[in-house]
Design an enzyme around this catalytic site. Structure first.
Site, PDB file in Angstrom:
ATOM      1  N   LYS A 201      50.893 -53.699 -34.219  1.00 17.83           N
ATOM      2  CA  LYS A 201      52.169 -54.391 -34.382  1.00 17.83           C
ATOM      3  C   LYS A 201      51.933 -55.908 -34.339  1.00 17.83           C
ATOM      4  O   LYS A 201      52.421 -56.649 -35.169  1.00 17.83           O
ATOM      5  CB  LYS A 201      53.106 -53.945 -33.258  1.00 17.83           C
ATOM      6  CG  LYS A 201      54.523 -54.378 -33.422  1.00 17.83           C
ATOM      7  CD  LYS A 201      55.360 -53.765 -32.307  1.00 17.83           C
ATOM      8  CE  LYS A 201      56.536 -54.631 -31.997  1.00 17.83           C
ATOM      9  NZ  LYS A 201      57.277 -54.208 -30.830  1.00 17.83           N
ATOM     10  N   GLU A 207      40.984 -55.115 -29.278  1.00 20.71           N
ATOM     11  CA  GLU A 207      40.295 -53.856 -29.617  1.00 20.71           C
ATOM     12  C   GLU A 207      40.405 -53.567 -31.116  1.00 20.71           C
ATOM     13  O   GLU A 207      39.412 -53.297 -31.799  1.00 20.71           O
ATOM     14  CB  GLU A 207      40.926 -52.675 -28.860  1.00 20.71           C
ATOM     15  CG  GLU A 207      40.634 -52.627 -27.380  1.00 20.71           C
ATOM     16  CD  GLU A 207      41.635 -53.403 -26.533  1.00 20.71           C
ATOM     17  OE1 GLU A 207      42.352 -54.272 -27.090  1.00 20.71           O
ATOM     18  OE2 GLU A 207      41.679 -53.150 -25.312  1.00 20.71           O
ATOM     19  N   GLY A 261      55.719 -50.412 -29.042  1.00 20.43           N
ATOM     20  CA  GLY A 261      54.450 -49.763 -29.389  1.00 20.43           C
ATOM     21  C   GLY A 261      54.384 -48.302 -28.961  1.00 20.43           C
ATOM     22  O   GLY A 261      54.029 -47.423 -29.751  1.00 20.43           O
ATOM     23  N   ARG A 262      54.765 -48.023 -27.713  1.00 22.10           N
ATOM     24  CA  ARG A 262      54.617 -46.649 -27.204  1.00 22.10           C
ATOM     25  C   ARG A 262      55.684 -45.698 -27.730  1.00 22.10           C
ATOM     26  O   ARG A 262      55.681 -44.520 -27.402  1.00 22.10           O
ATOM     27  CB  ARG A 262      54.561 -46.651 -25.679  1.00 22.10           C
ATOM     28  CG  ARG A 262      55.696 -47.375 -24.987  1.00 22.10           C
ATOM     29  CD  ARG A 262      55.392 -47.608 -23.506  1.00 22.10           C
ATOM     30  NE  ARG A 262      56.391 -48.441 -22.859  1.00 22.10           N
ATOM     31  CZ  ARG A 262      56.369 -49.774 -22.845  1.00 22.10           C
ATOM     32  NH1 ARG A 262      55.393 -50.415 -23.451  1.00 22.10           N
ATOM     33  NH2 ARG A 262      57.297 -50.459 -22.216  1.00 22.10           N
ATOM     34  N   GLU A 347      53.578 -47.189 -18.726  1.00 26.59           N
ATOM     35  CA  GLU A 347      53.716 -48.553 -19.241  1.00 26.59           C
ATOM     36  C   GLU A 347      55.200 -48.957 -19.214  1.00 26.59           C
ATOM     37  O   GLU A 347      55.529 -50.136 -19.089  1.00 26.59           O
ATOM     38  CB  GLU A 347      53.160 -48.652 -20.672  1.00 26.59           C
ATOM     39  CG  GLU A 347      52.868 -50.087 -21.103  1.00 26.59           C
ATOM     40  CD  GLU A 347      52.020 -50.196 -22.356  1.00 26.59           C
ATOM     41  OE1 GLU A 347      50.805 -50.450 -22.238  1.00 26.59           O
ATOM     42  OE2 GLU A 347      52.555 -50.019 -23.466  1.00 26.59           O
ATOM     43  N   HIS A 378      41.680 -23.557 -14.348  1.00 24.02           N
ATOM     44  CA  HIS A 378      40.294 -23.466 -13.879  1.00 24.02           C
ATOM     45  C   HIS A 378      39.746 -24.833 -13.495  1.00 24.02           C
ATOM     46  O   HIS A 378      38.536 -25.004 -13.355  1.00 24.02           O
ATOM     47  CB  HIS A 378      39.434 -22.817 -14.967  1.00 24.02           C
ATOM     48  CG  HIS A 378      39.913 -21.448 -15.318  1.00 24.02           C
ATOM     49  ND1 HIS A 378      39.459 -20.320 -14.682  1.00 24.02           N
ATOM     50  CD2 HIS A 378      40.866 -21.039 -16.186  1.00 24.02           C
ATOM     51  CE1 HIS A 378      40.087 -19.261 -15.165  1.00 24.02           C
ATOM     52  NE2 HIS A 378      40.955 -19.673 -16.085  1.00 24.02           N
ATOM     53  N   LYS A 506      44.029 -59.100 -19.817  1.00 20.87           N
ATOM     54  CA  LYS A 506      43.612 -59.588 -21.146  1.00 20.87           C
ATOM     55  C   LYS A 506      43.203 -61.062 -21.057  1.00 20.87           C
ATOM     56  O   LYS A 506      42.174 -61.467 -21.595  1.00 20.87           O
ATOM     57  CB  LYS A 506      44.784 -59.492 -22.142  1.00 20.87           C
ATOM     58  CG  LYS A 506      45.125 -58.103 -22.606  1.00 20.87           C
ATOM     59  CD  LYS A 506      46.155 -58.217 -23.741  1.00 20.87           C
ATOM     60  CE  LYS A 506      46.929 -56.933 -23.937  1.00 20.87           C
ATOM     61  NZ  LYS A 506      48.061 -57.074 -24.837  1.00 20.87           N
TER      62      LYS A 506
END
Ligand code: F6P
Length: 540
Positions: A201, A207, A261-262, A347, A378, A506
């Site tokens: 965005k 990254e 974003g999320r 977030e 398990h 950041k």
């Protein structure tokens, strides 16, 4: 918190804290009818919880007292509810069943939404049908989504979840700044037949830009500069940065600032999903989410699935003081749903100050974790059954499998039902003793084994049983959780749609990165200083 109902809930909690879930069932033979909801192809059983009608009534009064009705209207109508960033929160506008007028800054946003969707669908059709060609004239066979956080988790989770509906295109996701991740991806791609979708965005995320550049450099070693337009696509709100990167305007899919974003898989961020499953299935995903939006917007709080589930979480979080909540989908397709929901919940609601900027004096932000059942049985179920902590859990299952012709479904579902039953009922000392006697154990062995085999029980869970894993049902499920997050934010009186907490790390990373090349550095704390100096010995 000064709400009257919050205080009343406190006394109600004290009065009933000794009660067990099984007591509630004994008291009310109609409990399951009262504490379950059926909606479309969803059946939600929330009877295995530490609450009764009195609790629920108080919780609902509290939701009303918090102004939830008004807040829902503002949310759907494009109010600037993300106040610290001055933005509306309108992912719901992307999946309206019948597009209606939604005004932002004097403009109806619905026609533009339809236009971008058409751009996505036309593009997806061209790639899937093979009409879109790579630089040597070959059709695309592989799509690499380059993004992180909401620009990765949603598309990756949904693509995996809907694998059954996927076409011939192979999808790969690269997100981590770890260079080994991108190198492993590069090893497996062919420059002639791969499409790279860079999703960011902001188009400034370290990254994504680093992975995008590394891939572009690799690509240019195998293809001429002119080939970039056949292979590089961008999804972004920052058109200038995308152009600087070298992607042509025709290859840009825009995203608006009112999509967080999320919560963005419903926007052009979902391009990878659309490519993987085709426009028709992607549209079904949107419609399913849209249906849940309508349910959330219109259903009475007593029958409102996201509201009820949010209130239950609040009850455990703020009165029972539970620390975490598990999400266990009994579907291998949904193995990454817990990781996706971690970002969505944590977030959003990991905030320590209220809407007035004052520190809160109650716990916010539930911690989400989990894995797919039966694998989780398990792995960590031991702790859920016999550990010292109470971990409320959502069990998500599907009544019909996607493949027939094997005998797994009944076995899977028997486990699905048995686990919530075991968590609630436990196994008392008498029953354990009887079992051990029947197994022929000696008196001494029985006395030794008894404490280890007792299950306390009384551990709460919700069961969300859905007819089948279809794109529409997955859309509804994700939308359900999105609205649960919203309700929690209103009750906790926090802002759910910003994420300032990710900024500090950041900034510090940028400072440290610059320091690696300096001969002398002395301005960090002693621990960080020592780590940097140690690391520098390994740099080439
Ligand atoms: O982690 C912070 C965050 O801003 C997320 O909210 C977002 O999903 C992610 O980074 C990626 O952001 P962008 O799409 O701008 O690259």
């Amino acid at each position: 918190m000064s709400l009257k109902s919050w205080k009343l809930l406190g006394s109600h909690f004290k009065k009933n804290a000794q009660k067990k879930i099984t007591d509630y069932f004994s008291e009310d033979p109609n409990r399951i009818k009262k504490f379950s909801l059926q909606w479309e192809s969803f059946y939600v059983d929330y009877s295995k919880n530490l609450l009764d009608k009195g609790t629920l009534d108080l919780l609902i009064t509290m939701a009303e007292e918090s102004g939830l009705y008004k807040a829902i209207d503002a949310y759907f109508q494009g109010g600037r509810i993300n106040e610290t960033e001055g933005r509306a929160v309108l992912h719901t506008a992307l999946r309206q069943i019948i597009p209606s007028t939604i005004m932002i800054d004097g403009e109806n946003i619905s026609p533009k939404i339809e236009e971008v969707k058409k751009q996505m669908f036309d593009f997806a059709d061209r790639v899937i049908s093979g009409k879109w060609k790579g630089h040597t004239g070959k059709s695309i066979t592989h799509v690499v989504n380059i993004g992180i956080g909401g620009s990765d988790l949603g598309p990756a989770m949904v693509t995996e979840a809907l694998e059954f509906y996927s076409n011939h295109l192979k999808l790969t996701f690269v997100s981590n700044l770890d260079g080994d991740h991108v190198e492993e991806v590069i090893k497996k791609i062919d420059s002639e037949t791969t499409l790279f979708v860079i999703v960011s965005k902001s188009f400034t995320t370290q990254e994504t830009i680093s992975n995008g550049k590394t891939i572009k450099n690799w690509f240019l070693n195998h293809a001429p500069e002119s080939a970039i337009s056949n292979h590089f696509i961008a999804v972004s709100a920052n058109l200038e940065k995308v152009t600087d990167f070298g992607i042509i305007t025709e290859n840009i899919f825009p995203i608006n600032d009112w999509v967080g974003g999320r919560f963005s898989l419903w926007s052009s961020v979902g391009l990878a999903i659309c490519l993987a499953i085709g426009p028709k299935n992607y549209e079904d995903l949107l419609q399913g989410a849209g249906k849940m939006d309508q349910h959330f917007r219109t259903a009475d709080f007593k029958e409102n699935i996201p509201v009820i589930l949010a209130l239950i979480t609040f009850w455990y979080n703020n009165f029972w003081k539970v620390e975490t909540e598990a999400i266990i989908p009994y579907s291998q397709y949904l193995r990454n749903l817990p990781a996706y929901l971690q970002q969505a919940f944590m977030e959003s609601n990991g905030k320590g100050v209220d809407r007035n900027g004052k520190p809160v004096n109650y716990e916010t932000g539930n911690i989400i974790w989990g894995a797919s059942g039966t694998n989780a049985q398990h792995a960590f179920f031991q702790l859920m059954h016999q550990g010292t902590r109470m971990i409320p859990a959502d069990f998500i299952g599907f009544a019909k499998p996607l493949y027939e012709g094997n005998d797994h479904q009944d076995k899977l579902m028997s486990n699905f039902f048995a686990q919530t039953q075991a968590l609630m009922q436990g196994k008392n000392i008498e029953n354990v003793r009887e079992d051990l006697i029947n197994q022929g154990k000696s008196r001494k062995e029985i006395e030794m084994l008894l404490p280890f085999k007792v299950f306390e029980g009384n551990r709460p869970s919700n069961t969300i049983l859905i007819e089948q894993l279809t794109p529409a049902n997955l859309g509804s499920l994700i939308s359900l959780y999105e609205h649960k997050i919203f309700v929690q934010g209103i009750i906790w009186n926090i802002f759910s749609y910003d994420q300032w907490g990710v900024e500090l790390g950041k900034q510090l990373a940028n400072n440290i990165l610059k320091d690696f090349d300096k001969k002398q550095i002395d301005h960090h704390d002693p621990s960080t200083q020592g780590l940097i100096e140690y690391y520098k010995k390994f740099r080439n």
